[in-house]
Design a protein around this motif. Structure first.
Motif, PDB file in Angstrom:
ATOM      1  N   GLY A   1      -4.378  -3.187  10.939  1.00  0.00           N
ATOM      2  CA  GLY A   1      -5.220  -4.121  11.933  1.00  0.00           C
ATOM      3  C   GLY A   1      -4.694  -5.643  11.705  1.00  0.00           C
ATOM      4  O   GLY A   1      -4.516  -6.485  12.728  1.00  0.00           O
ATOM      5  N   ASP A   2      -4.647  -6.009  10.502  1.00  0.00           N
ATOM      6  CA  ASP A   2      -4.286  -7.444  10.207  1.00  0.00           C
ATOM      7  C   ASP A   2      -2.743  -7.986  10.817  1.00  0.00           C
ATOM      8  O   ASP A   2      -2.712  -8.844  11.424  1.00  0.00           O
TER       9      ASP A   2
ATOM     10  N   MET B   1      -3.103   8.803   5.691  1.00  0.00           N
ATOM     11  CA  MET B   1      -4.350   8.599   6.248  1.00  0.00           C
ATOM     12  C   MET B   1      -5.318   9.594   5.922  1.00  0.00           C
ATOM     13  O   MET B   1      -6.476   9.576   6.246  1.00  0.00           O
ATOM     14  N   ARG B   2      -4.970  10.777   5.268  1.00  0.00           N
ATOM     15  CA  ARG B   2      -5.993  11.780   4.749  1.00  0.00           C
ATOM     16  C   ARG B   2      -6.344  11.458   3.301  1.00  0.00           C
ATOM     17  O   ARG B   2      -7.456  11.908   2.870  1.00  0.00           O
ATOM     18  N   ASP B   3      -5.823  10.489   2.714  1.00  0.00           N
ATOM     19  CA  ASP B   3      -6.384   9.771   1.491  1.00  0.00           C
ATOM     20  C   ASP B   3      -7.602   9.044   1.770  1.00  0.00           C
ATOM     21  O   ASP B   3      -7.652   8.087   2.533  1.00  0.00           O
ATOM     22  N   PRO B   4      -8.633   9.283   1.335  1.00  0.00           N
ATOM     23  CA  PRO B   4     -10.065   8.778   1.511  1.00  0.00           C
ATOM     24  C   PRO B   4     -10.110   7.117   1.096  1.00  0.00           C
ATOM     25  O   PRO B   4     -10.647   6.398   1.174  1.00  0.00           O
TER      26      PRO B   4
ATOM     27  N   ARG C   1      -7.443   1.320   3.630  1.00  0.00           N
ATOM     28  CA  ARG C   1      -6.886   0.129   3.390  1.00  0.00           C
ATOM     29  C   ARG C   1      -5.493   0.097   4.220  1.00  0.00           C
ATOM     30  O   ARG C   1      -5.142  -1.000   4.871  1.00  0.00           O
ATOM     31  N   VAL C   2      -4.560   1.207   4.448  1.00  0.00           N
ATOM     32  CA  VAL C   2      -3.589   0.860   5.406  1.00  0.00           C
ATOM     33  C   VAL C   2      -4.089   0.719   6.682  1.00  0.00           C
ATOM     34  O   VAL C   2      -3.408  -0.260   7.468  1.00  0.00           O
TER      35      VAL C   2
ATOM     36  N   GLU D   1       0.720  -1.415   0.045  1.00  0.00           N
ATOM     37  CA  GLU D   1      -0.149   0.051   0.000  1.00  0.00           C
ATOM     38  C   GLU D   1       1.089   1.033   0.061  1.00  0.00           C
ATOM     39  O   GLU D   1       0.410   2.354  -0.365  1.00  0.00           O
ATOM     40  N   LEU D   2       1.910   1.216   0.393  1.00  0.00           N
ATOM     41  CA  LEU D   2       3.009   2.181   0.647  1.00  0.00           C
ATOM     42  C   LEU D   2       4.047   2.343  -0.480  1.00  0.00           C
ATOM     43  O   LEU D   2       4.747   3.310  -0.512  1.00  0.00           O
TER      44      LEU D   2
END
Length: 117
Positions: free
Chosen positions: A67-68, A53-56, A61-62, A40-41
């Motif tokens: 969490g996983d 985290m500001r990307d909707p 997804r991040v 993702e990054l």
């Protein structure tokens, strides 16, 4: 942390997954989830990664991948009988001894651990 550990354990027990939750399998699953987080990054600029985290679209997804990662790490520690918070505190104390403020401030170089006897 106890509540999360108990919830993850109950989740596995309800599904009879303990048989699959060997340390090896959990470590491999954890590595896979870390890989998904990295994906993702991967191609973001440093600035984009700091603002992710500001990307909707990317932010959720991040968050889900973290969490996983957390779930597998908590489960692995539980199966191995490791107090995750205590292990992190011990590691932080060890790192503070190895990476003194004077030696490490503003420096990302790895400092080799002193030899053990």
């Amino acid at each position: 942390m106890f509540e999360l550990t108990a919830a993850v354990r109950a989740f596995a027990e309800e599904r009879d997954w303990q048989q699959f939750h060997t340390p090896k399998n959990l470590a491999m699953a954890l590595a896979g989830e870390v890989g998904e987080l990295l994906a993702e990054l991967q191609w973001l600029t440093p600035e984009q990664s700091e603002a992710v985290m500001r990307d909707p679209e990317l932010g959720p997804r991040v968050r889900a991948e973290i969490g996983d990662v957390t779930i597998y790490l908590v489960r692995l520690a539980d199966v191995l009988g490791i107090d995750l918070v205590e292990a992190a505190r011990d590691k932080l104390a060890d790192s503070a001894r190895r990476y003194t403020v004077e030696a490490a401030r503003g420096n990302a170089a790895k400092i080799e651990a002193p030899p053990t006897s």
